[in-house]
Design a protein around this motif. Sequence first.
Motif, short mmCIF file in Angstrom:
data_model
loop_
_atom_site.label_atom_id
_atom_site.label_comp_id
_atom_site.label_asym_id
_atom_site.label_seq_id
_atom_site.Cartn_x
_atom_site.Cartn_y
_atom_site.Cartn_z
N TYR A 481 0.83 -1.21 0.00
CA TYR A 481 0.00 0.00 0.00
C TYR A 481 0.86 1.26 0.00
O TYR A 481 0.62 2.22 -0.76
N ARG A 486 -0.10 4.62 -1.72
CA ARG A 486 -1.43 4.49 -1.10
C ARG A 486 -2.54 4.37 -2.15
O ARG A 486 -3.62 4.93 -2.03
N LYS A 488 -5.24 2.26 -3.45
CA LYS A 488 -6.03 1.13 -2.97
C LYS A 488 -6.35 0.14 -4.09
O LYS A 488 -6.31 -1.08 -3.88
N ARG A 499 -11.92 -4.84 -3.13
CA ARG A 499 -11.68 -3.57 -2.44
C ARG A 499 -12.27 -3.59 -1.03
O ARG A 499 -11.63 -3.13 -0.08
N TYR A 503 -10.23 -2.81 2.36
CA TYR A 503 -10.58 -1.79 3.33
C TYR A 503 -10.57 -2.35 4.76
O TYR A 503 -10.12 -1.69 5.71
#
Length: 538
Positions: A481, A486, A488, A499, A503
Amino acid sequence: MTTTSETSAPQPREPWEPALSVRQVLGLERVRAGQPEVVAGAHRLDRPVRWVHVAEAADVGVILSGGEMVLTTGVLLAGDEAKQGEYIRSLDRAEAAAVVLGLGRAFPAPPEVMRRAAERCGLPLVVLHRPFPFAELTEEVQSRLLRRKFAAVSLSEAVRTELTGLITAGAPVQRLLDEVARHAGCPVVVTNLAHRVLATAGERAAVDDVLRDWERIARQAGAGSADGWVRAELSCRGESWGRLVLCGYRGDRAAGRLLADRAAEALVLHRMLAGDGPRGGACGGSRDAWEEQSARSLLTDLVTGAVPARHLLPRARAAGLPVNRRVFVPLVVRDRQPARPARVLRRLGLPGIAAGLADDRVAVLLSLAPDQDARALTDHFATRLRSEPDATYALVAAADARADWADVPAGLREAQHVADAVADASAPMDLPPVVRLRDIHLRGLVRLLRDDPHVQSFAERELDGLLRGPDEDLLSVLRTYLATGRNKSRTAQLHHVSRPALYRRLEAIQGRLGVDLDDFEQAASVHIALLAHDAQQG
């Protein structure tokens, strides 16, 4: 019973046959009692004396085989100047070492005819001013020669047994050379046929003294004009591939000759058994094995700093690396085939050395002329290396060119640092053909400081919530990540999760670490800690 041919022609002497010099014989206590005086050929007193022979006949030369010191009273030569001159010329043709004339009734003073003839021939002529029993001189010299021969043969057999035992035990070739140097009491050098040094042994300071002016000294040794230098050829199946040299041997010449021969035999045997001979077959495989070993020793000492750079300069010069008015480019290559960088160097005709250090790292040191474009040639080398079959992922890390040899060790360590920092990357990086310090940015700085206790404490403190947990997958997700900026979507794709699943994992990471990864400063702090942790783990 001997044949006519065996008796009519002198038989070749063994090359290691022991001898005393004329000077040494004249220095014996028994001889000094006869008050010897050199009246001709004083510049040839280092001639070897192989035997002592008492002879009065004018044609004595026909029964000599060379190297004899002839003793005479001249009783059959007195009053005949023609015979006196012929006597000297006959000894010279027979390659006698010297002639010793006892003064007395036949010649109360040194005969001028014999003196002039000996001076013209370069034959040492010595007169004894006091009566002296020739039998004593003969006994003294013969016994000394026999003792020398026995000592030389004993040493030869002892060394042969010792070296054979080392080879049987699987000792490396350097161990053999160290043992030879111990017996010889002088530096030992192994060279190829072009006089380039492949290996050395002996006291470091003495070896450096020899290598400092190696090119000139090697020529003198090859011409046989270097005092105390004993050579032995290294060959296999009749083909020479190198030489072993005892440099400045101070012991008996016969013992040195035998010692060098036994050492050469052991090196050839070791080479054959190790499979690194000059052309394969019974002699082994790669003909460049010794050159690569020499380069590895030099580069390892440069990288580690175990030996000051100024002390390594003679070794580099003797190994064939140009060092005068040069610019040095230190490189470290990561390649699955450690021998490939050296092959590429040779194909491109670039002056330099290359050798594997550890794992898949290969140190390369280019030696360029000041007017050559170091950066362009380095890029050319890297491009050619990557074009080799199965070398797509070869990595070339470079330090800036060094104009001072003393700066080469720091340059090699810088290149090694760059190569290791790039290898630590967990995500693909868009790298140029040659990676330099400025290309590794923060990752390079963190790796440089990885052993600092403050950095280690910082990394453990920032990542404590994940390092104590059993779920290694969360650490891997965090690493990806942050490495992807970063992103996603990209992180989910690389970890093959949806996803929503990503999360949940990111929320778990933030909960364990007590940070908000959407906050730039907190994310940067965690990223630096993770880089430090990975660098510490190697």
